[in-house]
Write an enzyme that holds these catalytic residues in place. Structure first.
Site, PDB file in Angstrom:
ATOM      1  N   ASP A   1       5.592  -7.013   2.412  1.00  0.00           N
ATOM      2  CA  ASP A   1       4.862  -7.517   1.244  1.00  0.00           C
ATOM      3  C   ASP A   1       5.802  -7.808   0.083  1.00  0.00           C
ATOM      4  OD1 ASP A   1       2.121  -7.831   1.663  1.00  0.00           O
ATOM      5  OD2 ASP A   1       1.694  -5.704   1.368  1.00  0.00           O
TER       6      ASP A   1
ATOM      7  N   SER B   1       0.835  -1.202   0.000  1.00  0.00           N
ATOM      8  CA  SER B   1       0.000   0.000   0.000  1.00  0.00           C
ATOM      9  C   SER B   1       0.868   1.249   0.000  1.00  0.00           C
ATOM     10  CB  SER B   1      -0.941  -0.004   1.209  1.00  0.00           C
ATOM     11  OG  SER B   1      -0.227  -0.275   2.396  1.00  0.00           O
TER      12      SER B   1
ATOM     13  N   GLU C   1      -8.946  -9.860   4.021  1.00  0.00           N
ATOM     14  CA  GLU C   1      -9.340  -8.483   3.739  1.00  0.00           C
ATOM     15  C   GLU C   1     -10.761  -8.414   3.182  1.00  0.00           C
ATOM     16  OE1 GLU C   1      -6.393  -6.218   1.625  1.00  0.00           O
ATOM     17  OE2 GLU C   1      -7.732  -4.501   1.354  1.00  0.00           O
TER      18      GLU C   1
ATOM     19  N   LYS D   1       4.953 -11.340   3.267  1.00  0.00           N
ATOM     20  CA  LYS D   1       3.539 -11.619   3.015  1.00  0.00           C
ATOM     21  C   LYS D   1       3.330 -11.647   1.508  1.00  0.00           C
ATOM     22  CE  LYS D   1       0.041  -8.424   3.769  1.00  0.00           C
ATOM     23  NZ  LYS D   1      -0.513  -8.246   2.414  1.00  0.00           N
TER      24      LYS D   1
ATOM     25  N   GLU E   1       0.041 -12.418  -1.643  1.00  0.00           N
ATOM     26  CA  GLU E   1      -1.396 -12.567  -1.880  1.00  0.00           C
ATOM     27  C   GLU E   1      -1.698 -13.832  -2.680  1.00  0.00           C
ATOM     28  OE1 GLU E   1      -2.933  -9.002  -3.733  1.00  0.00           O
ATOM     29  OE2 GLU E   1      -2.135  -7.706  -2.150  1.00  0.00           O
TER      30      GLU E   1
HETATM   31  O1  KIV Z   1      -0.376  -3.451   1.733  1.00  0.00           O
HETATM   32  C1  KIV Z   1      -1.126  -3.384   2.720  1.00  0.00           C
HETATM   33  O2  KIV Z   1      -1.267  -2.330   3.366  1.00  0.00           O
HETATM   34  C2  KIV Z   1      -1.863  -4.577   3.103  1.00  0.00           C
HETATM   35  C3  KIV Z   1      -2.892  -4.424   4.181  1.00  0.00           C
HETATM   36  C4  KIV Z   1      -4.130  -3.868   3.606  1.00  0.00           C
HETATM   37  C5  KIV Z   1      -3.152  -5.712   4.880  1.00  0.00           C
HETATM   38  O3  KIV Z   1      -1.663  -5.606   2.557  1.00  0.00           O
END
Ligand code: KIV
Length: 271
Positions: free
Chosen positions: A90, A52, A189, A120, A122
């Site tokens: 991420d 994000s 989410e 993390k 997806e």
């Molecule tokens: O990138 C991010 O901020 C996220 C959150 C919404 C969990 O993956």
């Protein structure tokens, strides 16, 4: 019993223990040293260096443009600030979807170049091979199901996911696959609260929600939303704890006025 203040260093094992003790897990996004330092000092359990950053730090419309190098820059800044919390980073769009070898080398770059504690990514079944390969290299993996912003062009909307029975069943199935593959936690989410409850009750690993209701094992918010820096984003799940957009704007206007009026600096504010 609360482990909130006692734990010196939060790890994936701490999170597992918190779930067993029914202590909710607190998680926020962070992208820079100064904010990460405040969040860690406040006692946050997990900081997510989220992709994000592409939206809130770089001003892109989606999370797709951010690069692995840019994620590494943000994650290194966050890591330098923290003493206690766990830092999850991420994997950005395009750094793991190609094949499991590419996914592993992206994960290794993040771990080596930032000092982060976990990554993390997806998706469910479609990224399972990559998840297994990353975990077998010793890197803890957090999953992410439900609304997956990296697939926005496939779904076309940021609306609530898995409201229909078939999609809900697929989500539960994918969550079970991620747990069996060795993920230490999963972010859910924007899904119905009852589905969040079902996943949290079915799985042993901690489930962290963002718009997934009150029954999951922890909550995550994007820091700019929680602090009211973003103004035009008001989903039902968001609770704003400050209204920083207006406060920072007012402070800036005051500063401009003081400079223009010759009121800043005054005699005590100069050498
Ligand atoms: O990138 C991010 O901020 C996220 C959150 C919404 C969990 O993956």
């Amino acid at each position: 019993m609360s482990v909130h203040k006692e734990i010196k260093r939060v790890t994936s094992h701490t999170l597992q223990w918190m779930k067993q003790q029914e202590e909710k897990i607190s998680m926020l996004t962070a992208y820079d040293y100064s904010m990460a330092r405040i969040f860690d000092d406040a006692g946050i359990d997990v900081l997510l260096v989220g992709d994000s950053a592409s939206n809130v730090m770089a001003g892109h419309e989606t999370t797709l443009p951010i690069t692995l190098d840019q994620m590494i820059y943000h994650a290194s800044s966050v890591i330098r600030a923290i003493k206690r919390c766990m830092v999850v980073v991420d994997l950005p769009f395009g750094s793991y979807q190609g094949n499991s070898k590419e996914a592993l080398s992206s994960a290794i770059r993040i771990m080596k170049e930032t000092g982060a504690h976990a990554i993390k990514l997806e998706g469910g079944e479609e990224v399972l091979e990559s998840i297994k390969r990353i975990i077998s290299a010793g890197v803890p993996v957090m999953g992410h199901l439900g609304l997956t912003p990296q697939s926005i062009n496939k779904f076309g909307t940021y609306s609530v996911r898995a409201k229909e029975e078939a999609e809900a069943e697929a989500l539960v199935h994918n969550a079970q696959l991620l747990e069996a593959a060795g993920c230490f936690s999963i972010v859910l989410e924007k899904i119905p609260a009852e589905l969040g409850r079902r996943v949290a009750e079915t799985l042993r690993i901690p489930i962290i929600g963002i718009g997934a209701g009150m029954h999951v094992d922890g909550q995550v918010l994007v820091m700019h939303d929680m602090l009211g820096i973003t103004k035009d984003f008001s989903p039902r799940f968001l609770r704003r704890y400050l209204n920083l957009y207006d406060q920072i704007k007012e402070a800036t206007e005051q500063y401009i006025n003081d400079v223009k009026a010759g009121d800043f600096p005054n005699e005590k504010e100069q050498y």
